[in-house]
Design an enzyme around this catalytic site. Sequence first.
Site, PDB file in Angstrom:
ATOM      1  N   LYS A 151      32.414 -10.055  48.210  1.00 33.57           N
ATOM      2  CA  LYS A 151      33.232  -9.328  47.242  1.00 33.57           C
ATOM      3  C   LYS A 151      33.049  -7.842  47.494  1.00 33.57           C
ATOM      4  O   LYS A 151      31.998  -7.390  47.958  1.00 33.57           O
ATOM      5  CB  LYS A 151      32.794  -9.651  45.810  1.00 33.57           C
ATOM      6  CG  LYS A 151      33.881  -9.499  44.771  1.00 33.57           C
ATOM      7  CD  LYS A 151      34.823 -10.694  44.747  1.00 33.57           C
ATOM      8  CE  LYS A 151      35.766 -10.595  43.557  1.00 33.57           C
ATOM      9  NZ  LYS A 151      36.620 -11.796  43.446  1.00 33.57           N
ATOM     10  N   GLY A 164      43.636 -11.925  27.000  1.00 35.44           N
ATOM     11  CA  GLY A 164      44.049 -11.164  28.167  1.00 35.44           C
ATOM     12  C   GLY A 164      45.285 -11.768  28.798  1.00 35.44           C
ATOM     13  O   GLY A 164      45.201 -12.749  29.524  1.00 35.44           O
ATOM     14  N   VAL A 165      46.465 -11.199  28.488  1.00 35.55           N
ATOM     15  CA  VAL A 165      47.719 -11.763  29.013  1.00 35.55           C
ATOM     16  C   VAL A 165      48.268 -10.841  30.100  1.00 35.55           C
ATOM     17  O   VAL A 165      49.393 -10.373  30.047  1.00 35.55           O
ATOM     18  CB  VAL A 165      48.758 -12.004  27.885  1.00 35.55           C
ATOM     19  CG1 VAL A 165      48.355 -13.190  27.048  1.00 35.55           C
ATOM     20  CG2 VAL A 165      48.926 -10.768  27.003  1.00 35.55           C
ATOM     21  N   GLY A 166      47.434 -10.613  31.106  1.00 36.31           N
ATOM     22  CA  GLY A 166      47.816  -9.765  32.229  1.00 36.31           C
ATOM     23  C   GLY A 166      48.308 -10.575  33.406  1.00 36.31           C
ATOM     24  O   GLY A 166      49.126 -11.480  33.270  1.00 36.31           O
ATOM     25  N   VAL A 215      47.141 -12.904  35.251  1.00 34.30           N
ATOM     26  CA  VAL A 215      46.987 -14.361  35.184  1.00 34.30           C
ATOM     27  C   VAL A 215      47.398 -14.889  33.816  1.00 34.30           C
ATOM     28  O   VAL A 215      48.092 -15.898  33.709  1.00 34.30           O
ATOM     29  CB  VAL A 215      45.530 -14.774  35.489  1.00 34.30           C
ATOM     30  CG1 VAL A 215      45.358 -16.290  35.333  1.00 34.30           C
ATOM     31  CG2 VAL A 215      45.131 -14.342  36.889  1.00 34.30           C
TER      32      VAL A 215
END
Length: 352
Positions: free
Chosen positions: A82, A183-185, A187
């Site tokens: 990462k 969190g509705v970003g 994904v």
Amino acid sequence: MGHGLESLIEEWDGLGVVVSHHRETGSWIFIALHDATLGRPTGGCRLRTYRSPADGLRDAMRLAEGMTWKWAAMDFRYGGGKSVLAVPGPVAGEARRSLFTRLGHLMNALNGGYGVGEDLGTTPGDMAFLATVTPYVAGIREDGSAPDPGPFTAVGVFAGIEAAVAHLDGGASLAGKSVLIEGVGDVGEPLARLLGEAGAKVIAADLDEDRARRVAGECGGTVIDCRDVQDTECDVYAPCAVGATVSARTVPLLRCRIVAGSANNQLEVAEDADRLLERGILYAPDYVINGGGAMAFGLMAKGILDTDRLNARVRSIGGSLAAIFREADAGGESPVVAARKRAHRVLRRAGG
């Protein structure tokens, strides 16, 4: 290098880290390489502001280890890696391109020792630009554009939610089931659409209230304040933003039957898995359920580019989780333990 960075490196069990400071933006670049048993360490690039460089390195290390287990759980021939760009604040324009150019040069110096893709804070545009500097960017199309892993990750999370519901209720239908998406970003938004189409009751929470209202409106859902997430009753709690939302403080407050979302490192500490088990809350291990984007990019590298074929393969995550849930029940243990055993078996076979 400060004492915090030194201590983290001394204590880590990974292969090693590459550290660079980008003077123009005041950013720290960390490439954490955890394991190469299955193949080249590969994982996304996260761009975020941290309280200290050490916090950025710690995040890179945790995420790299998570990628080791993610690839192993899917039995894909990649290792755990990462990268983190720890920026002091917003970075745009030429300064942003300069930062990604430095990252590309570091990757070239590794000569293919690390492969990268998009992650939190980075965009397909960032990856398309990075691919002009280094050939080690996953999923780049022939026209030089980079696909968005978010929708593929959402497909995997949706399949995982179906598997969890089927494990508890005997059937995978989500009609009438309430799913709270935190969190509705990138994904969470496509996940909300998939859930709405399946007849689920979507509950949206996001720091961007306008976005939460828009997403909820599109799928016939409702909106709650982020401060009310733990206190809201639902069938499924889907953390799809930051990690460590499942902790000793929040587990006693949760009013759900299932925790199944896309966020990395959802458990603050390993013991939180046992806390969920004690409360009878079924947990879908994050590095399994959120593997759809990584899986799709791995398949793209093998020449599979058709979206329908990719989504069909990503939906296999549901079957993997179903097997993990059964193994966990048989052993009277958390699905986290069963998932780790599954990953260890793959690593042992590959390591001889």
